[in-house]
Write a protein that holds these residues in place. Structure first.
Motif, PDB file in Angstrom:
ATOM      1  N   LEU A  22       0.840  -1.188   0.000  1.00 54.08           N
ATOM      2  CA  LEU A  22       0.000   0.000   0.000  1.00 54.08           C
ATOM      3  C   LEU A  22       0.882   1.247   0.000  1.00 54.08           C
ATOM      4  O   LEU A  22       1.562   1.542   0.985  1.00 54.08           O
ATOM      5  N   GLU A  94      -0.700   7.811  -9.178  1.00 50.46           N
ATOM      6  CA  GLU A  94      -1.311   6.681  -9.879  1.00 50.46           C
ATOM      7  C   GLU A  94      -0.355   6.111 -10.932  1.00 50.46           C
ATOM      8  O   GLU A  94      -0.298   4.888 -11.126  1.00 50.46           O
ATOM      9  N   GLU A 115      -1.540  -1.110  -4.239  1.00 50.93           N
ATOM     10  CA  GLU A 115      -2.635  -0.133  -4.226  1.00 50.93           C
ATOM     11  C   GLU A 115      -2.111   1.218  -3.734  1.00 50.93           C
ATOM     12  O   GLU A 115      -1.017   1.317  -3.171  1.00 50.93           O
ATOM     13  N   ALA A 117      -3.264   4.782  -1.542  1.00 57.05           N
ATOM     14  CA  ALA A 117      -4.205   5.474  -0.655  1.00 57.05           C
ATOM     15  C   ALA A 117      -3.714   6.887  -0.417  1.00 57.05           C
ATOM     16  O   ALA A 117      -2.535   7.185  -0.587  1.00 57.05           O
ATOM     17  N   GLU A 122      -9.626  10.999  -0.693  1.00 54.62           N
ATOM     18  CA  GLU A 122      -9.880   9.655  -1.204  1.00 54.62           C
ATOM     19  C   GLU A 122      -8.907   9.280  -2.320  1.00 54.62           C
ATOM     20  O   GLU A 122      -8.439  10.159  -3.032  1.00 54.62           O
ATOM     21  N   PRO A 123      -8.651   7.960  -2.445  1.00 58.79           N
ATOM     22  CA  PRO A 123      -9.145   6.848  -1.631  1.00 58.79           C
ATOM     23  C   PRO A 123      -8.420   6.802  -0.277  1.00 58.79           C
ATOM     24  O   PRO A 123      -7.196   6.911  -0.236  1.00 58.79           O
ATOM     25  N   ARG A 127     -10.323   2.668   3.404  1.00 56.93           N
ATOM     26  CA  ARG A 127     -11.005   2.103   2.231  1.00 56.93           C
ATOM     27  C   ARG A 127     -10.109   1.133   1.483  1.00 56.93           C
ATOM     28  O   ARG A 127     -10.545   0.043   1.079  1.00 56.93           O
ATOM     29  N   GLN A 128      -8.845   1.483   1.306  1.00 56.08           N
ATOM     30  CA  GLN A 128      -7.945   0.636   0.522  1.00 56.08           C
ATOM     31  C   GLN A 128      -7.539  -0.620   1.270  1.00 56.08           C
ATOM     32  O   GLN A 128      -7.426  -1.699   0.666  1.00 56.08           O
ATOM     33  N   LYS A 131     -10.486  -2.932   1.134  1.00 58.82           N
ATOM     34  CA  LYS A 131     -10.591  -3.464  -0.235  1.00 58.82           C
ATOM     35  C   LYS A 131      -9.582  -4.583  -0.453  1.00 58.82           C
ATOM     36  O   LYS A 131      -9.907  -5.651  -1.009  1.00 58.82           O
ATOM     37  N   MET A 132      -8.343  -4.365  -0.032  1.00 55.36           N
ATOM     38  CA  MET A 132      -7.302  -5.366  -0.215  1.00 55.36           C
ATOM     39  C   MET A 132      -7.612  -6.623   0.593  1.00 55.36           C
ATOM     40  O   MET A 132      -7.382  -7.746   0.139  1.00 55.36           O
TER      41      MET A 132
END
Length: 372
Positions: A22, A94, A115, A117, A122-123, A127-128, A131-132
């Motif tokens: 992350l 990103e 991922e 964060a 956000e995100p 949340r991440q 999700k993971m």
């Protein structure tokens, strides 16, 4: 009696385990408008890691003064750097995420999910991570995109991760990278970026390393940030082969009347221009990805200060962003910190195939026992 722990909707107990990385960056508003900047600033400036004042006093200042004035000013600054794709910090982060995922996938065959964060906005970290976890991540490495540790940055990420894990019914195994300010591959990536800039555009009279500032009292309270910034500066100077007078260190982005880490970047660029420095090169080694503080504060604001004080040109050397050297250095860092995790083993495919064969044999033996 109800539980306070978060479950996993749709979780299957035979789900294959994965490892996750992350990346966490600071964050950004969704648009360069006062209406979008205000909630972002409110979350950021409400973090007690950022402003260490009594909450009752700071809330009066924050909601009574700052959030009435600063959102409009900040929105104007964001508008100067906003692109058709959105916030440079978001798009740059990103791009780094995609490049790092590709690099790790090319070097390790195991199921590893990368991922991104944002600490604010956000995100979110929560949340991440959730999700993971739903995707089967059972081992998690957190990599804050801050080369130098500070309680105001990496420390705050640790808080967000801890706040998330403490309410999960089955938290993943956790590792966290506190800093990489003196990592040789990171120093090499910074040096090669500067050398490439000089090869293309020539070398300025001085090189200024501008780090984000924090209040000076945080240093006295034990924050290692100031020392790590100077360690990065020393290692970079040695790698570039520069004399002490050719490279300078300063601190930007101070807020309020309190004394922050010295020397200040804006005062430094003005003084250098007055001292006869015509061309000044500035790099910000505390930022992994270009953002408001680099693109607007350094490349625009401080360039204007330098020219107004008599300088000829201030050239900002971009952050490493998703450059191959940064991606490789980060992949090396990740692989070093995940040693022992099966998903990162070079022979994962062979071991996974062997495990599947053993499982299939066990099922066959069980079936034979029931029918024999």
């Amino acid at each position: 009696m109800s539980s306070n722990y978060t479950g996993l909707a749709g979780y299957a107990h035979d789900q294959s385990a994965k490892a996750g990385v992350l990346l966490v960056n600071l964050g950004t508003p969704d648009a360069p408008t006062a209406a979008k900047v205000r909630p972002y600033l409110a979350q950021f400036l409400s973090d007690p890691r950022i402003i260490e004042l009594p909450r009752w006093l700071w809330n009066i200042i924050l909601h009574g003064v700052i959030l009435r004035i600063r959102p409009r000013r900040s929105a104007h600054a964001y508008a100067r750097i906003w692109t058709e794709q959105g916030s440079p910090l978001r798009t740059g982060s990103e791009a780094l995420l995609r490049a790092l995922q590709a690099e790790i996938s090319a070097r390790r065959p195991g199921p590893v999910k990368v991922e991104l964060a944002m600490r604010y906005g956000e995100p979110s970290v929560r949340r991440q991570i959730e999700k993971m976890q739903r995707e089967g991540v059972r081992r998690l490495l957190v990599l804050p995109l801050y080369p130098q540790y500070s309680a105001t940055s990496t420390g705050s990420v640790i808080d967000a991760v801890a706040d998330t894990l403490k309410v999960l019914r089955w938290p993943p195994e956790l590792r966290l990278i506190n800093d990489y300010h003196d990592d040789p591959a990171h120093i090499e990536a910074l040096a090669k970026s500067i050398e490439a800039f000089w090869a293309e555009r020539g070398r300025g009279d001085k090189l200024l390393l501008s780090f984000h500032g924090i209040p000076e009292r945080y240093l006295r309270a034990g924050d290692p940030y100031f020392c790590q910034c100077h360690a990065t500066a020393r290692l970079l100077r040695e790698r570039l082969g520069l004399e002490a007078g050719q490279i300078l260190t300063s601190f930007q982005s101070r807020v309020g009347r309190e004394r922050w880490l010295h020397p200040y970047t804006d005062e430094t660029v003005k003084q250098l221009a007055k001292d006869g420095v015509a061309r000044l090169d500035v790099v910000s080694p505390g930022f992994a990805v270009d953002c408001l503080e680099t693109l607007e504060e350094i490349a625009m604001q401080n360039r204007e200060f330098f020219l107004e004080a008599g300088g000829t040109d201030l050239r900002y050397i971009p952050a490493l962003n998703d450059s191959p050297d940064q991606v490789k250095a980060m992949a090396d860092l990740v692989l070093r910190h995940t040693q022992g995790w099966p998903e990162f083993a070079p022979d994962y495919d062979a071991e996974a195939a062997r495990a599947r064969q053993l499982a299939a044999k066990a099922r066959a033996d069980a079936m034979h026992g029931r029918t024999g």
